[in-house]
Structure formats: structure tokens, C-alpha cells
Design a protein around this motif. Structure first.
Motif, short mmCIF file in Angstrom:
data_model
loop_
_atom_site.label_atom_id
_atom_site.label_comp_id
_atom_site.label_asym_id
_atom_site.label_seq_id
_atom_site.Cartn_x
_atom_site.Cartn_y
_atom_site.Cartn_z
N TRP A 13 6.76 39.29 -11.18
CA TRP A 13 7.86 39.93 -11.20
C TRP A 13 8.78 39.51 -10.22
O TRP A 13 8.59 39.69 -8.93
N ARG A 258 14.80 46.01 -17.64
CA ARG A 258 16.21 45.39 -17.77
C ARG A 258 17.25 46.59 -17.50
O ARG A 258 18.39 46.24 -17.03
N VAL A 267 12.49 40.54 -15.64
CA VAL A 267 11.83 41.95 -15.86
C VAL A 267 10.27 41.39 -15.66
O VAL A 267 9.92 40.18 -15.61
#
Length: 275
Positions: A13, A258, A267
Motif C-alpha cells: 500500500w 479509496r 488502495v
């Protein structure tokens, strides 16, 4: 007695500031219960990294490499790990874009690389744009390093924000983005060269969701209604060496993240393996 395989759930991420999104990191830990999280763009020095708060989310084993306000990578793990020390100084810049660790998996350790590839600016011309030249040089160096032997010697994973959407179905419009940084032919070709090392890294998301299905992990902040326009790109990747193909069990892109309050424009991407 044969060893029972261990479930390994891995997330990558681009958090776009770990201090700004600590609450979102906690949300991720609850939602997906990953064993290992690779973060990019932590944007904090090692001395100021919020270790106490991150450990409170359940991750006791933490390796960080950060700088003030820019870049930065971190690996958070519930599994013991050891930092790999002999990694390159990419492009001679000393910026914090790569971490490697050995995960302590009984029977066969797994080497994990966390990458944050330069975004490359807005102009896809290496002569006019030093940021784009840096990006091309970085990916070229990575492909050369892995091709010269870094990919040998057992099971390995590459995870991170590679800042390139390689396939036509990894962007909302292949035709319109061919001259846009992140999807230009020179970038996708270089990424293909990197992926071809290690006798062909497996692109795990496309292992589970093959083309022509569209697949994105990033939506620009400039899109006021990102769901309605859905002009995304798949910039975040998890690759595994071919000897790990049989371990792959599931993969997902956590699109709903998101919509989180104070969301990152990226994301989380998650894979589950039995190792």
C-alpha cells in the motif's frame, strides 16, 4: 511428519504519509488481517516513524527506511524477519525507495522486496524531464540487478508501488494514456524486462484476474467523483518467483479503501499464499 503450510497474507500500500493516515493503517489491519504490510511513501524520517502506534495495530516486527517529507518505505510484520543489508544505492541518489527482508518461514525463508519506483513527473521525455530520466534509470538498474543474480537463491516476492501500469487493461484508456507517464511504451517495456528476470516473475493480480478485465489500484485526487469517472491505473504490484506459483491462493484489490476518510490515492493490494 510433513510440515503444515502456513497462511501468509501480504499487502502492499502506498499510504501517502504514515503519520497522516495512522487511523487508516489500523482500518487496514482490521479489514484484511494481513501478516505483512509493505508501505510506500511513508514521508517520515526513521527517528520520527510512529513505532509505538504501529505496533499497537499488531505488528511487532518493523523495518523502516525513511526521509523527511519524501519517499520512504516500511515493512510491518507479525512474522519474525531479518533485514537484508546489501541492497543497491539506486541511481546513486541515496533516496529511500527499497527495503529487503527475509521472512522467517519454517522450512524455506522468503525474501521480500518492497519498492517505491519514482513517479517520473508529467513529461514523458528523459531529455526534458530529469524525473522521467530518473524513473527509467531506476527500472533499468532494478532489471539489471535482478538479472545479474539477485533473483536467484530461493523464494522471493517483489511488492510495491512500481508506478507503471503495464497492460492495456491496467488503465482506463490504453489509447489515451500511451503518451502519459506511467503507461508509455518505454516504461512498460522496461518493466517487462524487469519482470522477465528470475525466469519470469508471476504478476499475482493478473494470475487471479486475467485480462481483458480492467484492474486498477490508483485513482487521481483530481477526479472529483472517482467512482463515476473510474479513470484508474494499476500502479501497485505483487510479483512472486515461479517456484511460489503453487502457493498462491487468493488476491484482491481493496477498492473501497479509496472512499475512506482522508484516503490515499492508492488502495491496498493483497495476496494470500500457503507457504
Amino acid at each position: 511428519m510433513a510440515r503444515r503450510p502456513k497462511r501468509l497474507r501480504l499487502v502492499t500500500w502506498n499510504i501517502n504519509s504514515v503519520r497522516l493516515r495512522l487511523a487508516r493503517l489500523a482500518d487496514l489491519a482490521v479489514a484484511l488481517e494481513p501478516d505483512v504490510i509493505c508501505l510506500q511513501e511513508t514521508k517520515v524520517t526513521d527517528a520520527e516513524f510512529p513505532l509505538r502506534e504501529v505496533r499497537a495495530t499488531g505488528y511487532r516486527h518493523i523495518v523502516i527506511r525513511g526521509e523527511k517529507g519524501y519517499n520512504g518505505v516500511a515493512i510491518l510484520s507479525r512474522i519474525p524477519l531479518a533485514r537484508v543489508a546489501d541492497t543497491p544505492n539506486w541511481c546513486g541518489k541515496g533516496d529511500c525507495r527499497h527495503l529487503a527482508v527475509d521472512l522467517d518461514i519454517p522450512g524455506a525463508p522468503v525474501r521480500l522486496h518492497n519498492f517505491y519506483v519514482p513517479a517520473g513527473g508529467d513529461i514523458p521525455d528523459p531529455e526534458a524531464n530529469p524525473k522521467f530520466r530518473h524513473k527509467l534509470d531506476f527500472v533499468t538498474e532494478a532489471a539489471r540487478w535482478f538479472g545479474n543474480g539477485a533473483a536467484k537463491g530461493g523464494r522471493q516476492i517483489i511488492a510495491g508501488d512500481l508506478n507503471i501500469a503495464p497492460l492495456p487493461d491496467d488503465v482506463w484508456s490504453h489509447r489515451q494514456l500511451l503518451d502519459v507517464v506511467s503507461h508509455t511504451p518505454v516504461e512498460t517495456n522496461l518493466l517487462g524486462t524487469w519482470q522477465a528476470t528470475a525466469e519470469g516473475w508471476i504478476d499475482t493480480m493478473r494470475h487471479f484476474v486475467p485480462p481483458p478485465q480492467k484492474l486498477y489500484s490508483w485513482w487521481s485526487y483530481r477526479n472529483r467523483d472517482w467512482r463515476l469517472s473510474d479513470r484508474g491505473r494499476r500502479l501497485d504490484h505483487i510479483w512472486v518467483t515461479p517456484d511460489m506459483a503453487g502457493t498462491l491462493k487468493a488476491g484482491q484489490i481493496m477498492k473501497d479503501a479509496r472512499d475512506w476518510p482522508l484516503a490515499s490515492d492508492h488502495v491496498p493490494v493483497c495476496i494470500e499464499m500457503l507457504v
